[in-house]
Design a protein around this motif. Sequence first.
Motif, PDB file in Angstrom:
ATOM      1  N   LYS A 219      58.856  20.139 -36.447  1.00  0.00           N
ATOM      2  CA  LYS A 219      58.735  21.091 -37.551  1.00  0.00           C
ATOM      3  C   LYS A 219      57.829  20.608 -38.683  1.00  0.00           C
ATOM      4  O   LYS A 219      56.993  21.367 -39.171  1.00  0.00           O
ATOM      5  N   ARG A 222      54.316  20.957 -37.532  1.00  0.00           N
ATOM      6  CA  ARG A 222      53.989  22.374 -37.375  1.00  0.00           C
ATOM      7  C   ARG A 222      53.759  23.050 -38.725  1.00  0.00           C
ATOM      8  O   ARG A 222      52.825  23.828 -38.890  1.00  0.00           O
ATOM      9  N   ASP A 223      54.593  22.711 -39.710  1.00  0.00           N
ATOM     10  CA  ASP A 223      54.443  23.327 -41.025  1.00  0.00           C
ATOM     11  C   ASP A 223      53.143  22.902 -41.698  1.00  0.00           C
ATOM     12  O   ASP A 223      52.482  23.704 -42.362  1.00  0.00           O
TER      13      ASP A 223
END
Length: 232
Positions: A219, A222-223
């Motif tokens: 995450k 990805r962010d």
Amino acid sequence: MYCIKCGIELSEGQEICPVCQTKVYHPDFPISGKPTYPQKEFASEEFNPRGVLFVITIFMGLILALPMLFELLWHNEVAWSGYVAGGVILFYLSFILPFWFKDPNPVIFVPSLFGAILLFLLYIDLQTEPAAWFLPFAFPITGALGGIVTAMIALIRYVRRGLLYIYGGGLIALGGWTILLEFLLRRTFNASYPVYWSPLSCLFLAAMGMMLIVIAIVKPLRDSLRKIFYIG
């Protein structure tokens, strides 16, 4: 300051031109009453592409029909002109037909295009001797590629989430497609190459696909990529 109509120089306090009686416009003061310039709104003429598409369709129809008519009149058969017709049809399906629709759906157009490609390859196979490469080679290769591309487009269009998973899975599937391509090339045409190139391309595509999937799972990574590239 000058009159906007006759152009003579005006003094600061004048509100009407002493020569042409035109109301004085000064950009630093608000306009009161009737404006000094016309307020007529002209309707913009919208460009209608259908007329151009109609002309292009007629032109390409002539390119398709004239060679076939010439060959029928002179040779009483359709052979090489079929290649011309097939190329024109594929070009029209790819670049012209979607513009007839306001919102063309690629999930419909892409498999239709691959179906037309398969028919064209079948025609070429029937025109060549010996006709033996369509079913064992062209059909599975083109069909598999069409299935991969159509699946990716459908997922991107209708799911609209998890793009990294879609791209990653698509790259892995393309890697498997290269294995199938080399296998069928060697089996169908008895081709013998000293090096097997498809495992290298498959490993590269699979590695790229797995990297995208890992980015989608992690995450924080990805962010950060979403903020930079607006993907994910």
